[in-house]
Design a protein around this motif. Sequence first.
Motif, PDB file in Angstrom:
ATOM      1  N   ARG A   8      31.752  -1.676  36.717  1.00 48.61           N
ATOM      2  CA  ARG A   8      30.970  -2.788  36.844  1.00 48.61           C
ATOM      3  C   ARG A   8      31.685  -3.716  37.881  1.00 48.61           C
ATOM      4  NH1 ARG A   8      29.098  -7.752  34.831  1.00 48.61           N
ATOM      5  NH2 ARG A   8      26.777  -8.032  34.597  1.00 48.61           N
ATOM      6  N   HIS A   9      30.679  -4.623  38.359  1.00 48.11           N
ATOM      7  CA  HIS A   9      31.139  -5.880  39.453  1.00 48.11           C
ATOM      8  C   HIS A   9      32.063  -6.788  38.627  1.00 48.11           C
ATOM      9  CE1 HIS A   9      28.369  -8.780  37.848  1.00 48.11           C
ATOM     10  NE2 HIS A   9      27.387  -7.751  38.164  1.00 48.11           N
ATOM     11  N   GLY A  10      33.068  -7.503  39.013  1.00 47.29           N
ATOM     12  CA  GLY A  10      33.914  -8.571  38.639  1.00 47.29           C
ATOM     13  C   GLY A  10      32.989  -9.650  38.403  1.00 47.29           C
ATOM     14  N   GLU A  11      33.237 -10.791  37.715  1.00 46.36           N
ATOM     15  CA  GLU A  11      32.702 -12.007  37.440  1.00 46.36           C
ATOM     16  C   GLU A  11      31.801 -12.593  38.545  1.00 46.36           C
ATOM     17  OE1 GLU A  11      33.396 -15.573  34.664  1.00 46.36           O
ATOM     18  OE2 GLU A  11      34.439 -15.809  36.807  1.00 46.36           O
ATOM     19  N   SER A  12      30.530 -12.700  38.427  1.00 44.61           N
ATOM     20  CA  SER A  12      29.890 -13.520  39.550  1.00 44.61           C
ATOM     21  C   SER A  12      29.702 -14.634  39.447  1.00 44.61           C
ATOM     22  CB  SER A  12      28.584 -12.762  40.136  1.00 44.61           C
ATOM     23  OG  SER A  12      27.685 -13.117  38.715  1.00 44.61           O
ATOM     24  N   GLN A  13      29.296 -15.637  40.244  1.00 45.24           N
ATOM     25  CA  GLN A  13      28.999 -16.905  40.403  1.00 45.24           C
ATOM     26  C   GLN A  13      28.075 -17.028  39.009  1.00 45.24           C
ATOM     27  OE1 GLN A  13      28.343 -18.828  44.106  1.00 45.24           O
ATOM     28  NE2 GLN A  13      30.442 -18.756  44.684  1.00 45.24           N
ATOM     29  N   ALA A  14      26.977 -16.357  39.146  1.00 44.65           N
ATOM     30  CA  ALA A  14      25.905 -16.360  38.019  1.00 44.65           C
ATOM     31  C   ALA A  14      26.406 -15.865  36.705  1.00 44.65           C
ATOM     32  CB  ALA A  14      24.825 -15.404  38.480  1.00 44.65           C
ATOM     33  N   ASN A  15      27.356 -15.173  36.501  1.00 45.26           N
ATOM     34  CA  ASN A  15      27.929 -14.919  35.269  1.00 45.26           C
ATOM     35  C   ASN A  15      28.548 -16.260  34.775  1.00 45.26           C
ATOM     36  OD1 ASN A  15      29.048 -11.664  36.556  1.00 45.26           O
ATOM     37  ND2 ASN A  15      27.297 -12.139  35.306  1.00 45.26           N
ATOM     38  N   ILE A  54      32.660   6.710  47.139  1.00 43.25           N
ATOM     39  CA  ILE A  54      32.258   5.585  46.418  1.00 43.25           C
ATOM     40  C   ILE A  54      30.714   5.246  46.613  1.00 43.25           C
ATOM     41  CG2 ILE A  54      32.824   3.138  46.030  1.00 43.25           C
ATOM     42  CD1 ILE A  54      35.625   3.591  47.217  1.00 43.25           C
ATOM     43  N   HIS A  55      30.206   4.918  45.481  1.00 42.34           N
ATOM     44  CA  HIS A  55      28.853   4.530  45.302  1.00 42.34           C
ATOM     45  C   HIS A  55      28.785   3.048  44.899  1.00 42.34           C
ATOM     46  CE1 HIS A  55      27.371   8.707  46.224  1.00 42.34           C
ATOM     47  NE2 HIS A  55      28.214   9.288  45.466  1.00 42.34           N
ATOM     48  N   THR A  56      27.901   2.183  45.478  1.00 39.71           N
ATOM     49  CA  THR A  56      27.561   0.997  45.229  1.00 39.71           C
ATOM     50  C   THR A  56      25.902   0.621  45.343  1.00 39.71           C
ATOM     51  OG1 THR A  56      28.412  -1.247  44.974  1.00 39.71           O
ATOM     52  CG2 THR A  56      28.517   0.034  47.005  1.00 39.71           C
ATOM     53  N   SER A  57      25.689  -0.509  44.632  1.00 39.93           N
ATOM     54  CA  SER A  57      24.439  -0.953  44.751  1.00 39.93           C
ATOM     55  C   SER A  57      24.490  -1.937  46.534  1.00 39.93           C
ATOM     56  CB  SER A  57      24.020  -2.058  43.870  1.00 39.93           C
ATOM     57  OG  SER A  57      24.646  -3.438  43.971  1.00 39.93           O
ATOM     58  N   VAL A  58      23.303  -2.357  46.859  1.00 37.04           N
ATOM     59  CA  VAL A  58      23.396  -3.064  48.256  1.00 37.04           C
ATOM     60  C   VAL A  58      23.844  -4.520  47.649  1.00 37.04           C
ATOM     61  CG1 VAL A  58      21.743  -1.576  48.948  1.00 37.04           C
ATOM     62  CG2 VAL A  58      20.776  -3.512  47.910  1.00 37.04           C
ATOM     63  N   ARG A  85      18.957   1.558  44.403  1.00 37.36           N
ATOM     64  CA  ARG A  85      18.762   2.542  43.145  1.00 37.36           C
ATOM     65  C   ARG A  85      19.871   1.923  42.123  1.00 37.36           C
ATOM     66  NH1 ARG A  85      16.570   5.292  47.030  1.00 37.36           N
ATOM     67  NH2 ARG A  85      14.344   6.041  46.477  1.00 37.36           N
ATOM     68  N   LEU A  86      21.099   1.686  42.676  1.00 35.34           N
ATOM     69  CA  LEU A  86      22.262   1.087  41.614  1.00 35.34           C
ATOM     70  C   LEU A  86      22.359  -0.319  41.428  1.00 35.34           C
ATOM     71  CD1 LEU A  86      25.021   3.751  42.886  1.00 35.34           C
ATOM     72  CD2 LEU A  86      23.752   3.714  40.827  1.00 35.34           C
ATOM     73  N   ASN A  87      21.180  -0.995  41.907  1.00 38.01           N
ATOM     74  CA  ASN A  87      21.019  -2.447  41.743  1.00 38.01           C
ATOM     75  C   ASN A  87      21.073  -2.887  40.312  1.00 38.01           C
ATOM     76  OD1 ASN A  87      21.280  -3.111  44.601  1.00 38.01           O
ATOM     77  ND2 ASN A  87      19.230  -3.984  44.569  1.00 38.01           N
ATOM     78  N   GLU A  88      21.649  -4.106  39.958  1.00 39.33           N
ATOM     79  CA  GLU A  88      21.555  -4.461  38.588  1.00 39.33           C
ATOM     80  C   GLU A  88      20.017  -4.450  38.344  1.00 39.33           C
ATOM     81  OE1 GLU A  88      22.627  -8.386  36.057  1.00 39.33           O
ATOM     82  OE2 GLU A  88      23.698  -8.019  37.691  1.00 39.33           O
ATOM     83  N   ARG A  89      19.469  -4.478  36.710  1.00 37.62           N
ATOM     84  CA  ARG A  89      18.193  -4.503  36.502  1.00 37.62           C
ATOM     85  C   ARG A  89      17.891  -5.715  36.842  1.00 37.62           C
ATOM     86  NH1 ARG A  89      17.243  -3.684  30.237  1.00 37.62           N
ATOM     87  NH2 ARG A  89      15.319  -2.484  30.824  1.00 37.62           N
ATOM     88  N   HIS A  90      16.192  -5.721  37.392  1.00 35.70           N
ATOM     89  CA  HIS A  90      15.674  -6.988  37.826  1.00 35.70           C
ATOM     90  C   HIS A  90      15.123  -7.677  36.693  1.00 35.70           C
ATOM     91  CE1 HIS A  90      12.927  -9.298  40.151  1.00 35.70           C
ATOM     92  NE2 HIS A  90      13.118  -8.700  41.227  1.00 35.70           N
ATOM     93  N   TYR A  91      15.304  -9.070  36.618  1.00 37.61           N
ATOM     94  CA  TYR A  91      14.890  -9.703  35.277  1.00 37.61           C
ATOM     95  C   TYR A  91      13.845 -10.537  35.479  1.00 37.61           C
ATOM     96  CZ  TYR A  91      19.205  -8.661  33.009  1.00 37.61           C
ATOM     97  OH  TYR A  91      20.034  -7.864  32.311  1.00 37.61           O
ATOM     98  N   GLY A  92      13.038 -10.434  36.777  1.00 39.32           N
ATOM     99  CA  GLY A  92      11.761 -10.983  37.035  1.00 39.32           C
ATOM    100  C   GLY A  92      11.897 -12.566  36.772  1.00 39.32           C
TER     101      GLY A  92
END
Length: 122
Positions: A8-15, A54-58, A85-92
């Motif tokens: 999983r990605h490291g801590e983001s500014q949003a996290n 390596i596979h990753t989201s955009v 297709r590997l993006n995080e869930r969309h939270y609308g």
Amino acid sequence: MAKLALLRHGESQANAANVYTGWNDVPLTDKGRRQAWAAGEKLRQLADFSPERIHTSVLSRAIETANIAAEAAGFLYLPITKTWRLNERHYGALRGLDKDVSRKIFGKEQVLEWRRGFDAVP
């Protein structure tokens, strides 16, 4: 035998701000970059682990994590495939909202259903 490492990605500014991101493209924090490096070092230590790709989201936080981890692991030579297709869930409607505030407004059960369920949409 095939092996798969999921990272999983490291801590983001949003996290760090405790807000929902989903598909918002937010960068890593310095802590997130250190986490990515540490993960790459752990990957380097895995016995008989030699990935082919390596596979990753955009999303930039995932791409940066993949790049940092690949450098730490010695895998910079690997091709990288990026897909939405590997993006995080969309939270609308929750995107940008503080997670604690959302639980107060909508209730813990409803927020949990939105975050972990497959049918409910915020």
